[in-house]
Scaffold this active site. Structure first.
Site, short mmCIF file in Angstrom:
data_model
loop_
_atom_site.label_atom_id
_atom_site.label_comp_id
_atom_site.label_asym_id
_atom_site.label_seq_id
_atom_site.Cartn_x
_atom_site.Cartn_y
_atom_site.Cartn_z
N ARG A 82 0.87 -1.19 0.00
CA ARG A 82 0.00 0.00 0.00
C ARG A 82 0.90 1.23 0.00
NH1 ARG A 82 -3.75 -0.26 5.01
NH2 ARG A 82 -4.79 -1.87 3.79
N ARG A 151 -1.30 6.67 9.58
CA ARG A 151 -1.48 6.12 8.22
C ARG A 151 -1.68 7.23 7.20
NH1 ARG A 151 -3.36 0.69 8.28
NH2 ARG A 151 -2.55 -0.33 10.13
N LYS A 216 -2.88 1.19 14.99
CA LYS A 216 -2.96 2.11 13.85
C LYS A 216 -3.60 3.44 14.26
CE LYS A 216 -5.42 -0.83 11.41
NZ LYS A 216 -6.37 -1.50 10.50
N LYS A 218 -5.31 7.08 12.46
CA LYS A 218 -5.78 7.61 11.18
C LYS A 218 -6.27 9.05 11.31
CE LYS A 218 -7.15 3.10 9.41
NZ LYS A 218 -8.24 2.29 8.86
N CYS A 437 -15.10 -3.44 0.45
CA CYS A 437 -13.69 -3.67 0.76
C CYS A 437 -13.18 -4.80 -0.15
CB CYS A 437 -13.53 -4.06 2.21
SG CYS A 437 -14.16 -5.71 2.55
N CYS A 443 -7.67 -11.02 1.22
CA CYS A 443 -7.67 -10.60 2.62
C CYS A 443 -7.76 -11.80 3.55
CB CYS A 443 -8.83 -9.64 2.91
SG CYS A 443 -8.79 -9.13 4.63
N CYS A 482 -15.82 -8.56 6.58
CA CYS A 482 -15.68 -8.92 8.00
C CYS A 482 -15.97 -7.67 8.82
CB CYS A 482 -14.29 -9.50 8.28
SG CYS A 482 -13.03 -8.28 8.63
N CYS A 486 -13.47 -2.01 6.72
CA CYS A 486 -12.62 -1.28 5.77
C CYS A 486 -13.41 -0.53 4.71
CB CYS A 486 -11.64 -2.25 5.10
SG CYS A 486 -10.61 -3.14 6.27
FE1 SRM Z 1 -8.61 -2.08 6.45
C1 SRM Z 1 -7.10 -4.69 8.09
C2 SRM Z 1 -7.92 -3.44 3.55
C3 SRM Z 1 -9.51 0.80 5.09
C4 SRM Z 1 -10.21 -1.18 9.42
N1 SRM Z 1 -7.62 -3.76 5.95
C5 SRM Z 1 -7.04 -4.68 6.74
C6 SRM Z 1 -6.21 -5.68 5.91
C7 SRM Z 1 -4.82 -5.15 5.81
C8 SRM Z 1 -6.24 -7.13 6.41
C9 SRM Z 1 -5.12 -7.57 7.31
O1 SRM Z 1 -4.93 -6.99 8.40
O2 SRM Z 1 -4.44 -8.52 6.95
C10 SRM Z 1 -6.97 -5.56 4.57
C11 SRM Z 1 -6.17 -5.93 3.33
C12 SRM Z 1 -7.06 -6.52 2.26
C13 SRM Z 1 -6.38 -6.71 0.98
O3 SRM Z 1 -6.28 -7.87 0.52
O4 SRM Z 1 -5.97 -5.74 0.35
C14 SRM Z 1 -7.52 -4.17 4.66
N2 SRM Z 1 -8.58 -1.41 4.69
C15 SRM Z 1 -8.34 -2.14 3.56
C16 SRM Z 1 -8.63 -1.35 2.30
C17 SRM Z 1 -7.69 -1.67 1.15
C18 SRM Z 1 -10.10 -1.58 1.90
C19 SRM Z 1 -10.48 -1.17 0.52
O5 SRM Z 1 -11.06 -2.03 -0.16
O6 SRM Z 1 -10.24 -0.04 0.12
C20 SRM Z 1 -8.51 0.08 2.87
C21 SRM Z 1 -7.12 0.61 2.81
C22 SRM Z 1 -7.05 1.99 3.35
C23 SRM Z 1 -5.71 2.64 3.22
O7 SRM Z 1 -5.36 2.99 2.09
O8 SRM Z 1 -5.05 2.86 4.23
C24 SRM Z 1 -8.89 -0.16 4.33
N3 SRM Z 1 -9.60 -0.45 7.17
C25 SRM Z 1 -9.97 0.60 6.37
C26 SRM Z 1 -10.95 1.41 7.04
C27 SRM Z 1 -11.65 2.63 6.45
C28 SRM Z 1 -10.90 3.89 6.67
O9 SRM Z 1 -9.86 3.92 7.33
O10 SRM Z 1 -11.37 4.91 6.17
C29 SRM Z 1 -11.17 0.82 8.28
C30 SRM Z 1 -12.20 1.26 9.33
C31 SRM Z 1 -11.82 2.47 10.06
C32 SRM Z 1 -10.99 2.17 11.26
O11 SRM Z 1 -9.77 1.99 11.11
O12 SRM Z 1 -11.55 2.07 12.34
C33 SRM Z 1 -10.30 -0.33 8.35
N4 SRM Z 1 -8.60 -2.79 8.45
C34 SRM Z 1 -9.37 -2.29 9.46
C35 SRM Z 1 -9.18 -3.11 10.62
C36 SRM Z 1 -9.86 -2.92 12.01
C37 SRM Z 1 -9.12 -1.96 12.85
C38 SRM Z 1 -9.67 -1.89 14.25
O13 SRM Z 1 -9.58 -0.83 14.85
O14 SRM Z 1 -10.16 -2.89 14.77
C39 SRM Z 1 -8.28 -4.14 10.25
C40 SRM Z 1 -7.76 -5.30 11.11
C41 SRM Z 1 -6.72 -4.88 12.09
O15 SRM Z 1 -6.19 -3.78 12.07
O16 SRM Z 1 -6.42 -5.72 12.94
C42 SRM Z 1 -7.95 -3.91 8.87
FE1 SF4 Z 2 -10.50 -7.69 4.88
FE2 SF4 Z 2 -12.38 -7.34 6.69
FE3 SF4 Z 2 -11.05 -5.25 5.78
FE4 SF4 Z 2 -12.75 -6.44 4.22
S1 SF4 Z 2 -13.29 -5.41 6.14
S2 SF4 Z 2 -10.67 -5.86 3.66
S3 SF4 Z 2 -12.59 -8.55 4.82
S4 SF4 Z 2 -10.18 -6.88 6.96
#
Ligand code: SRM
Ligand code: SF4
Length: 561
Positions: A82, A151, A216, A218, A437, A443, A482, A486
């Protein structure tokens, strides 16, 4: 430290990741050696954690697991990388370079993310360094795109929102740079930078020290009345405040976040609290100090409860703000009045900024830059970049905006788009504004489909909208595979949160402006059950809605209030 913090933050109880961070010598660990180890496509547990701080995740193609197991082969490991692109802006030349790198060294499909940057999938170990070097040659990097650090910083994309949009937009870069880790590990591991000798101390880092943040972190900047960054779900949400033509500063909101764990009652999505106003000259320090308070008080024992939102609820907002103001050396001013947010979807098509330059936003389904079904966005973006008359801006809704276009070049863009089937006029707004997502197959955390299911699901929502005669306004529809959120489905009018294959939590009642979280309506439902609920609710909405009431507001009023 307060008594409460001491109780939870006892070093003997720290999570394993904490030990990995402090022992890593500024995020180096033995990553370089691991990347050279070609016996496996995987990395060890420490490597998995550390590589995130360098913008990468180890993944495998989950669709191929059974086949690989049957052949007694290691899973098909590769990395997702990323990039860090604060505010989402790249030049045409950078786009061409990125696309070429992705074609040659990754899956060929660049993914625009929900945080205004891009990802490569499918980069095998041997290609990691060459890919990172490609980014560097383009003047780009992946530092801190993931990991327990600040981030990618988002900013509202739409230049027509305010006269001072361009000035505010620059804050994404400024904030990102200000909160960047000081370690030179990235250059050492990926770019053949000078090695830190074993006997030397690592670079001093006043913000991250050697422990980094508990989780993390943000930051997003919104420019009213457009909330295209979903500002209230960030650890720090900054809302630009102006007076006429002049940009003054930001209302500051803290403690937003969406991630939840199914079955863990202690986890929840949270909308942030506005804590006051700071002038623009103080905002960098304010963000830095908020991160520093979180560094010192955040939960380092349980990663599920380590985000700022939990720190705030544990310590209380007053304590947190008091501690912040002590460190800042000034009191926050009361929040200023700002125009209300009106929408979150992108400003599709043409908009003009206050200097007279033009911008065009094109739809990219789930951010996947791919030629599909005669909608050839990948080819269009290539041809536009080759013609070299505009920049590219990724939006927080996974779309692309072509930027800074002179009046004389508008026609050129229209023609290229039309040649490649890129149109927004004939597309239903619900589809244009939908988000999913990544989820399967890359993922590792996905419990159900995300972006692969979205087109089909939106078609069914549109069909129901058509049946009930309510195609006149979009319904924010979002799917995540899930509960991590995201695709920000906790803020959608129709939110699906993956629970099991083919089964989702159905959440309803988010608003159109992104101010209100939605509520669980069905705990676990398949497509038929979800559509049946939506069919009935849309029928009632069509008959009973009050004035211009949105579907989300109607659901909230009739189901939950
Ligand atoms: Fe996310 C984890 C994809 C935005 C909350 N996110 C992941 C991972 C890296 C899975 C992993 O940990 O192994 C995913 C990778 C999937 C893949 O195959 O590419 C993933 N997140 C994404 C993206 C690519 C979704 C998309 O389709 O666009 C977004 C990338 C954003 C970026 O460029 O930085 C993405 N993730 C978000 C958002 C939305 C936002 O930030 O605006 C959230 C919710 C907001 C928040 O953070 O509260 C989000 N991602 C998570 C979480 C839960 C965090 C938590 O507080 O519990 C995880 C899991 C973790 O961190 O343990 C996670
Ligand atoms: Fe993966 Fe869950 Fe984030 Fe979707 S919401 S990209 S399934 S970690």
């Amino acid at each position: 430290m307060t008594e409460m913090t001491e109780k939870i933050n006892r070093p003997e109880n720290f999570s394993e990741v904490e030990g990995m961070k402090t022992a890593s010598r500024g995020l180096r660990g033995d990553l370089s050696d691991q990347m050279e180890n070609r016996v496996t496509g995987n990395v060890n547990e420490e490597g998995k954690q550390l590589i995130k701080f360098h913008g990468a995740y180890i993944q495998d193609n989950r669709d191929r697991r059974a086949e690989r197991d049957a052949k007694k082969l290691e899973w098909a490991y590769s990395f997702m990388i990323r990039l860090r692109i604060p505010g989402g802006d790249v030049s045409a030349q950078q786009w061409l370079g990125l696309q070429e790198s992705c074609n040659n060294k990754a899956s060929g499909v660049i993914k625009i993310t929900t945080r205004q940057t891009v990802q490569f999938h499918g980069v095998v170990k041997a290609r990691m360094k060459p890919t990172m070097k490609d980014f560097d040659a383009l003047g780009l990097d992946a530092i801190s795109a993931c990991g327990d650090v600040n981030r990618n910083v988002m900013t509202g994309s739409n230049p027509a929102t305010a006269r001072f949009h361009a000035e505010v937009h620059k804050y994404a870069q400024k904030i990102s740079d200000h909160l960047l880790p000081q370690t030179k590990a990235y250059s050492e591991v990926w770019l053949d930078g000078e090695k830190l000798p074993d006997e030397c101390e690592t670079e001093a880092d006043p913000l991250y020290q050697n422990r980094y943040l508990p989780r993390k972190f943000k930051i997003a900047v919104a420019i009213p009345p457009h909330n295209d960054v979903d500002v209230f779900m960030n650890d720090v949400g900054l809302i630009a405040v102006g007076e006429g033509k002049n940009f003054k500063g930001f209302n500051v909101a803290i403690g937003g976040g969406l991630g939840v764990t199914h079955g863990n009652e202690k986890t929840y999505p949270r909308r942030s609290d506005i804590i006051g106003f700071v002038t623009k000259d103080k905002v960098l320090d304010t963000c830095w100090q908020i991160a520093a308070v979180q560094r010192d008080y955040g939960n380092r024992e349980d990663r599920k409860l380590a985000r700022l939102k939990y720190t705030l609820d544990r310590l209380g907002l007053n304590f947190f703000v008091g501690e912040l103001e002590k460190r800042l050396g000034f009191k926050m001013e009361p929040a200023r009045n700002i125009p209300a947010f009106t929408h979150r979807g992108d400003a599709f098509g043409w908009v003009q900024d206050y200097k007279g330059l033009w911008y065009y936003t094109a739809f990219v389904e789930s951010g996947r830059v791919i030629d599909e079904n005669s909608y050839n966005i990948k080819s269009a973006m290539k041809e536009i970049a080759e013609a070299d008359f505009c920049g590219f801006r990724f939006t927080g809704n996974q779309n692309v905006m072509f930027t800074y276009i002179e009046e004389i070049d508008k026609n050129k863009l229209d023609k290229i788009l039309s040649r490649h089937g890129i149109t927004i006029e004939t597309m239903n707004p619900t589809r244009r504004e939908a988000i999913a997502c990544v989820a399967l197959p890359t993922c590792p955390l996905a419990l159900a489909e995300g972006q692969r299911y979205l087109p089909e699901f939106v078609t069914m929502v549109e069909t129901l909208q058509g049946k009930h005669g309510i195609l006149d306004r979009p319904i924010t529809t979002r799917i995540t595979g899930c509960p991590n959120g995201c695709g920000r489905s906790y803020l959608a009018e129709i939110g699906l949160v993956g629970k099991n294959p083919g089964k989702y939590v159905l959440r309803l009642g988010g608003d159109y402006e992104g101010e209100r979280l939605n509520t669980v309506y069905l705990e676990e439902a398949d497509e038929t059950e979800i559509l049946s609920v939506l069919d009935e609710l849309m029928g009632k909405y069509a008959n009973d809605r009050q004035g211009t009431e949105s579907f989300g507001d109607y659901a909230q009023r009739t189901l939950f209030d």
